[in-house]
Design a protein around this motif. Structure first.
Motif, PDB file in Angstrom:
ATOM      1  N   ALA A  45      31.339  18.489  -8.159  1.00  0.00           N
ATOM      2  CA  ALA A  45      32.625  18.896  -9.162  1.00  0.00           C
ATOM      3  C   ALA A  45      32.104  18.598 -10.631  1.00  0.00           C
ATOM      4  CB  ALA A  45      33.874  18.315  -8.940  1.00  0.00           C
ATOM      5  N   GLY A  46      30.797  17.734 -10.655  1.00  0.00           N
ATOM      6  CA  GLY A  46      30.363  17.142 -11.967  1.00  0.00           C
ATOM      7  C   GLY A  46      31.018  15.973 -12.436  1.00  0.00           C
ATOM      8  N   VAL A  47      31.772  15.445 -11.725  1.00  0.00           N
ATOM      9  CA  VAL A  47      32.475  14.149 -12.042  1.00  0.00           C
ATOM     10  C   VAL A  47      31.926  12.928 -12.005  1.00  0.00           C
ATOM     11  CG1 VAL A  47      34.398  12.847 -11.268  1.00  0.00           C
ATOM     12  CG2 VAL A  47      34.649  15.382 -11.458  1.00  0.00           C
ATOM     13  N   GLY A 172      49.862   5.616 -12.283  1.00  0.00           N
ATOM     14  CA  GLY A 172      49.011   5.223 -11.106  1.00  0.00           C
ATOM     15  C   GLY A 172      49.272   6.119  -9.810  1.00  0.00           C
ATOM     16  N   GLY A 173      49.214   5.588  -8.737  1.00  0.00           N
ATOM     17  CA  GLY A 173      49.139   6.699  -7.660  1.00  0.00           C
ATOM     18  C   GLY A 173      48.309   6.399  -6.497  1.00  0.00           C
ATOM     19  N   THR A 174      48.559   7.177  -5.585  1.00  0.00           N
ATOM     20  CA  THR A 174      47.675   7.093  -4.121  1.00  0.00           C
ATOM     21  C   THR A 174      47.416   8.477  -4.008  1.00  0.00           C
ATOM     22  OG1 THR A 174      49.178   6.826  -2.752  1.00  0.00           O
ATOM     23  CG2 THR A 174      48.373   4.726  -3.573  1.00  0.00           C
ATOM     24  N   VAL A 175      46.105   8.741  -3.434  1.00  0.00           N
ATOM     25  CA  VAL A 175      45.724   9.723  -2.618  1.00  0.00           C
ATOM     26  C   VAL A 175      44.565   9.501  -1.571  1.00  0.00           C
ATOM     27  CG1 VAL A 175      43.825  10.245  -4.383  1.00  0.00           C
ATOM     28  CG2 VAL A 175      44.780  12.298  -3.117  1.00  0.00           C
ATOM     29  N   GLU A 176      45.014  10.210  -0.545  1.00  0.00           N
ATOM     30  CA  GLU A 176      43.715  10.218   0.545  1.00  0.00           C
ATOM     31  C   GLU A 176      42.612  10.897   0.073  1.00  0.00           C
ATOM     32  OE1 GLU A 176      45.405  11.508   4.388  1.00  0.00           O
ATOM     33  OE2 GLU A 176      47.199  10.079   4.282  1.00  0.00           O
ATOM     34  N   THR A 177      41.378  10.402   0.693  1.00  0.00           N
ATOM     35  CA  THR A 177      40.219  11.182   0.655  1.00  0.00           C
ATOM     36  C   THR A 177      40.107  12.853   0.775  1.00  0.00           C
ATOM     37  OG1 THR A 177      39.069   9.158   1.065  1.00  0.00           O
ATOM     38  CG2 THR A 177      37.826  11.114   1.127  1.00  0.00           C
ATOM     39  N   SER A 178      40.539  13.049   1.722  1.00  0.00           N
ATOM     40  CA  SER A 178      40.889  14.420   2.162  1.00  0.00           C
ATOM     41  C   SER A 178      41.736  15.505   1.039  1.00  0.00           C
ATOM     42  CB  SER A 178      41.451  14.689   3.454  1.00  0.00           C
ATOM     43  OG  SER A 178      42.655  14.228   3.670  1.00  0.00           O
ATOM     44  N   GLU A 179      42.566  14.627   0.185  1.00  0.00           N
ATOM     45  CA  GLU A 179      43.414  15.126  -0.625  1.00  0.00           C
ATOM     46  C   GLU A 179      42.784  15.170  -1.955  1.00  0.00           C
ATOM     47  OE1 GLU A 179      46.137  17.255   0.373  1.00  0.00           O
ATOM     48  OE2 GLU A 179      45.264  16.508   2.160  1.00  0.00           O
ATOM     49  N   VAL A 180      41.714  14.383  -2.217  1.00  0.00           N
ATOM     50  CA  VAL A 180      40.918  14.512  -3.458  1.00  0.00           C
ATOM     51  C   VAL A 180      40.453  15.737  -4.097  1.00  0.00           C
ATOM     52  CG1 VAL A 180      39.292  13.467  -4.853  1.00  0.00           C
ATOM     53  CG2 VAL A 180      40.664  12.126  -3.380  1.00  0.00           C
ATOM     54  N   SER A 181      40.810  16.357  -5.229  1.00  0.00           N
ATOM     55  CA  SER A 181      40.280  17.330  -5.817  1.00  0.00           C
ATOM     56  C   SER A 181      39.977  17.066  -7.211  1.00  0.00           C
ATOM     57  CB  SER A 181      40.908  18.901  -5.489  1.00  0.00           C
ATOM     58  OG  SER A 181      42.319  18.596  -6.084  1.00  0.00           O
ATOM     59  N   PHE A 182      39.256  17.856  -7.756  1.00  0.00           N
ATOM     60  CA  PHE A 182      38.795  17.919  -9.277  1.00  0.00           C
ATOM     61  C   PHE A 182      39.161  19.010  -9.780  1.00  0.00           C
ATOM     62  CE2 PHE A 182      36.324  14.554  -6.861  1.00  0.00           C
ATOM     63  CZ  PHE A 182      36.794  13.276  -7.586  1.00  0.00           C
TER      64      PHE A 182
END
Length: 182
Positions: A45-47, A172-182
């Motif tokens: 994603a170029g992040v 703040g917050g949490t996210v699972e790896t599979s749910e990460v999107s940019f």
């Protein structure tokens, strides 16, 4: 939502995934695999991916224990921040690196959950960043002999309390790896 003006971008922080830090970490291989997925998503994603590397008496600069684990590969163009304190912002150039990339939101991964990860999350939010913990991409070693809870409980508790973390104008917050999107 960050309180930092003109900082619309996101970066991934990879904190202290070094041989001497994660050698005996809970679910070491699974966490490193998730960090690799996170890094791949960011690169696609170029992040920016920002690497943080701790030095101490136990992690002597240049030693094998100080080096990043071989399963993770930092690209030369990716920023590297050297630190000596738990909070990755403390007495480092992390703030300047993030400003250069106009970053106001961080996705945090790495080790150790109950030390450098928590310190960095709190350091980020008090400095005006949105700080999201990647819930399955951080770990810690077993410190029960010192009275700490079991590592899986430390990780679960950190995920629990960080998912609702906020401050005025920051999230703040949490996210699972599979749910990460940019």
């Amino acid at each position: 939502m960050t309180t930092l003006p003109d900082r619309p971008n996101t970066a991934v922080l990879v904190v202290d995934v070094q041989n001497g830090v994660v050698a005996d970490a809970h679910d070491r291989d699974g966490v490193i695999a998730n960090i690799n997925i996170l890094i791949d998503k960011a690169r696609t994603a170029g992040v920016p991916v920002v690497w943080v590397q701790h030095s101490s008496d136990e992690l002597e600069h240049g030693s094998e224990s100080w080096r990043f684990v071989p399963e993770l590969t930092r690209r030369d163009a990716e920023p590297l921040v050297h630190k000596k304190y738990g909070d990755s912002f403390e007495d480092t150039d992390l703030e300047a690196v993030l400003a250069e990339h106009q970053v106001g939101r961080l996705l945090v991964s790495g080790a150790q959950t109950d030390a450098c990860i928590r310190s960095t999350l709190h350091g980020a939010i008090v400095r005006g960043y949105d700080a999201t913990l990647v819930s399955d991409a951080h770990t810690t070693e077993d410190l029960t002999k010192f009275g700490a809870p079991a590592p899986e409980q430390v990780i679960a508790h950190t995920n629990l309390y960080w998912q609702w973390q906020s401050a005025p104008g920051r999230q703040g917050g949490t996210v699972e790896t599979s749910e990460v999107s940019f």
